[in-house]
Motif scaffolding. Structure first.
Motif, mmCIF file in Angstrom:
data_model
loop_
_atom_site.group_PDB
_atom_site.id
_atom_site.type_symbol
_atom_site.label_atom_id
_atom_site.label_comp_id
_atom_site.label_asym_id
_atom_site.label_seq_id
_atom_site.Cartn_x
_atom_site.Cartn_y
_atom_site.Cartn_z
ATOM 1 N N SER A 1 59.340 51.881 38.395
ATOM 2 C CA SER A 1 59.240 50.580 39.062
ATOM 3 C C SER A 1 58.346 50.653 40.293
ATOM 4 C CB SER A 1 60.622 50.037 39.442
ATOM 5 O OG SER A 1 61.236 50.858 40.410
ATOM 6 N N LEU A 2 58.355 51.782 40.979
ATOM 7 C CA LEU A 2 57.497 51.975 42.149
ATOM 8 C C LEU A 2 56.037 52.127 41.718
ATOM 9 C CD1 LEU A 2 57.873 52.236 45.248
ATOM 10 C CD2 LEU A 2 57.852 54.702 44.918
ATOM 11 N N LEU A 3 55.817 52.915 40.678
ATOM 12 C CA LEU A 3 54.455 53.109 40.166
ATOM 13 C C LEU A 3 53.888 51.800 39.620
ATOM 14 C CD1 LEU A 3 55.030 56.533 38.363
ATOM 15 C CD2 LEU A 3 53.851 56.155 40.542
ATOM 16 N N ASN A 4 54.712 51.019 38.918
ATOM 17 C CA ASN A 4 54.266 49.729 38.375
ATOM 18 C C ASN A 4 53.898 48.760 39.503
ATOM 19 O OD1 ASN A 4 54.610 50.614 35.751
ATOM 20 N ND2 ASN A 4 56.621 49.682 35.516
ATOM 21 N N LEU A 5 54.674 48.785 40.578
ATOM 22 C CA LEU A 5 54.362 47.927 41.731
ATOM 23 C C LEU A 5 52.985 48.268 42.285
ATOM 24 C CD1 LEU A 5 54.999 45.898 44.041
ATOM 25 C CD2 LEU A 5 55.986 47.859 45.249
ATOM 26 N N VAL A 6 52.731 49.543 42.495
ATOM 27 C CA VAL A 6 51.440 49.960 43.057
ATOM 28 C C VAL A 6 50.300 49.533 42.135
ATOM 29 C CG1 VAL A 6 50.036 51.948 43.787
ATOM 30 C CG2 VAL A 6 52.464 51.832 44.412
ATOM 31 N N ASP A 7 50.511 49.604 40.829
ATOM 32 C CA ASP A 7 49.479 49.155 39.883
ATOM 33 C C ASP A 7 49.133 47.677 40.087
ATOM 34 O OD1 ASP A 7 49.189 51.635 38.657
ATOM 35 O OD2 ASP A 7 50.618 51.177 37.061
ATOM 36 N N LYS A 8 50.097 46.876 40.494
ATOM 37 C CA LYS A 8 49.899 45.428 40.667
ATOM 38 C C LYS A 8 49.265 45.054 42.007
ATOM 39 C CE LYS A 8 53.983 44.382 37.926
ATOM 40 N NZ LYS A 8 55.377 43.919 37.992
ATOM 41 N N LEU A 9 49.211 46.007 42.931
ATOM 42 C CA LEU A 9 48.691 45.706 44.266
ATOM 43 C C LEU A 9 47.181 45.483 44.241
ATOM 44 C CD1 LEU A 9 50.559 48.327 46.487
ATOM 45 C CD2 LEU A 9 51.170 45.933 46.086
ATOM 46 N N PRO A 10 46.705 44.564 45.080
ATOM 47 C CA PRO A 10 45.251 44.429 45.235
ATOM 48 C C PRO A 10 44.750 45.566 46.119
ATOM 49 C CG PRO A 10 46.373 42.973 46.762
ATOM 50 C CD PRO A 10 47.446 43.624 45.918
ATOM 51 N N LYS A 11 43.436 45.691 46.209
ATOM 52 C CA LYS A 11 42.875 46.669 47.158
ATOM 53 C C LYS A 11 43.221 46.223 48.565
ATOM 54 C CE LYS A 11 39.492 49.528 45.276
ATOM 55 N NZ LYS A 11 39.208 50.797 45.840
ATOM 56 N N LEU A 12 43.789 47.119 49.338
ATOM 57 C CA LEU A 12 44.169 46.835 50.725
ATOM 58 C C LEU A 12 43.458 47.848 51.612
ATOM 59 C CD1 LEU A 12 47.983 46.302 50.111
ATOM 60 C CD2 LEU A 12 46.349 44.536 50.729
ATOM 61 N N GLN A 13 42.261 47.557 52.009
ATOM 62 C CA GLN A 13 41.448 48.497 52.780
ATOM 63 C C GLN A 13 42.097 48.864 54.110
ATOM 64 O OE1 GLN A 13 38.832 50.144 51.617
ATOM 65 N NE2 GLN A 13 39.092 49.042 49.702
ATOM 66 N N ASN A 14 42.058 50.154 54.396
ATOM 67 C CA ASN A 14 42.540 50.709 55.663
ATOM 68 C C ASN A 14 43.999 50.389 55.958
ATOM 69 O OD1 ASN A 14 40.054 51.942 56.329
ATOM 70 N ND2 ASN A 14 39.255 49.931 56.862
ATOM 71 N N LYS A 15 44.800 50.274 54.930
ATOM 72 C CA LYS A 15 46.246 50.087 55.088
ATOM 73 C C LYS A 15 46.868 51.479 55.085
ATOM 74 C CE LYS A 15 47.966 46.636 55.135
ATOM 75 N NZ LYS A 15 48.356 45.774 56.242
ATOM 76 N N ASN A 16 47.732 51.748 56.056
ATOM 77 C CA ASN A 16 48.372 53.058 56.162
ATOM 78 C C ASN A 16 49.652 53.100 55.329
ATOM 79 O OD1 ASN A 16 46.591 54.383 58.061
ATOM 80 N ND2 ASN A 16 47.295 52.848 59.509
ATOM 81 N N ALA A 17 49.859 54.223 54.671
ATOM 82 C CA ALA A 17 51.039 54.407 53.827
ATOM 83 C C ALA A 17 51.564 55.818 53.986
ATOM 84 C CB ALA A 17 50.690 54.145 52.362
ATOM 85 N N PHE A 18 52.829 55.991 53.641
ATOM 86 C CA PHE A 18 53.384 57.336 53.502
ATOM 87 C C PHE A 18 54.203 57.368 52.226
ATOM 88 C CE2 PHE A 18 56.529 55.151 56.139
ATOM 89 C CZ PHE A 18 57.744 55.534 55.585
ATOM 90 N N ILE A 19 54.367 58.572 51.718
ATOM 91 C CA ILE A 19 55.064 58.799 50.452
ATOM 92 C C ILE A 19 56.271 59.673 50.733
ATOM 93 C CG2 ILE A 19 54.873 59.901 48.181
ATOM 94 C CD1 ILE A 19 51.805 59.389 48.380
ATOM 95 N N PHE A 20 57.385 59.364 50.078
ATOM 96 C CA PHE A 20 58.546 60.236 50.205
ATOM 97 C C PHE A 20 59.311 60.276 48.889
ATOM 98 C CE2 PHE A 20 60.042 56.079 51.427
ATOM 99 C CZ PHE A 20 61.372 55.999 51.040
#
Length: 156
Positions: free
Chosen positions: A61-80
């Motif tokens: 469900s997390l991977l599918n969400l990311v697939d649906k996201l538009p390009k978000l330039q210079n947006k900061n993220a972290f993974i856990f």
């Protein structure tokens, strides 16, 4: 720094414990992937993405969400993540690559072991009993503090 943590925690609540520990430090809003309003993500300076590890990757469900996201330039993220065992960098690879392709800057990655009763582990009563524990939660908080520190240093 306005922060959102998107996470899914299914079996033991392991990932939820880590997400809540980080959220307390980052003053972050916590939501599940199915609650995300994609058009509102631009409001956030930092977005965390996390789940348990299932078959060597984050929850679908997390991977599918990311697939649906538009390009978000210079947006900061972290993974856990939380996991039964194994090499973190390998398990985070798919999500990391998806986020990078969407234009995210990866501010950091965190993982710890969690109580796991999946498959054959159920027969023996599970592995990593008591995890994430106090030390894991403190490490998650330290990770969040480090993210804040890196973000503040970049502004100077």
């Amino acid at each position: 720094m306005k922060t959102l943590i998107i996470y899914i925690s299914i079996h033991q609540g392991n990932t939820e414990k880590i997400a809540k520990a980080m959220a307390g430090i980052l003053n972050a809003k916590l939501i599940n992937p199915d609650e995300v309003k994609i058009d509102e993500l631009s409001q956030y300076d930092l977005i965390g993405f996390g789940s348990g590890i299932y078959f060597q990757k984050h929850h679908k469900s997390l991977l599918n969400l990311v697939d649906k996201l538009p390009k978000l330039q210079n947006k900061n993220a972290f993974i856990f993540s939380t996991r039964g065992m194994g090499p973190v960098r390998f398990y985070h690879r798919l999500l990391r690559n998806k986020l990078l392709k969407k234009g995210f800057n990866i501010a950091g990655e965190f993982s710890c072991k969690g109580f796991d009763t999946f498959g054959p582990f159920k027969i023996i009563g599970g592995i990593n009993k008591g995890r994430p524990g106090k030390k894991d939660l403190e490490n998650a908080k330290d990770f969040a503090r480090d993210i804040i520190s890196k973000k503040m240093n970049k502004k100077e």
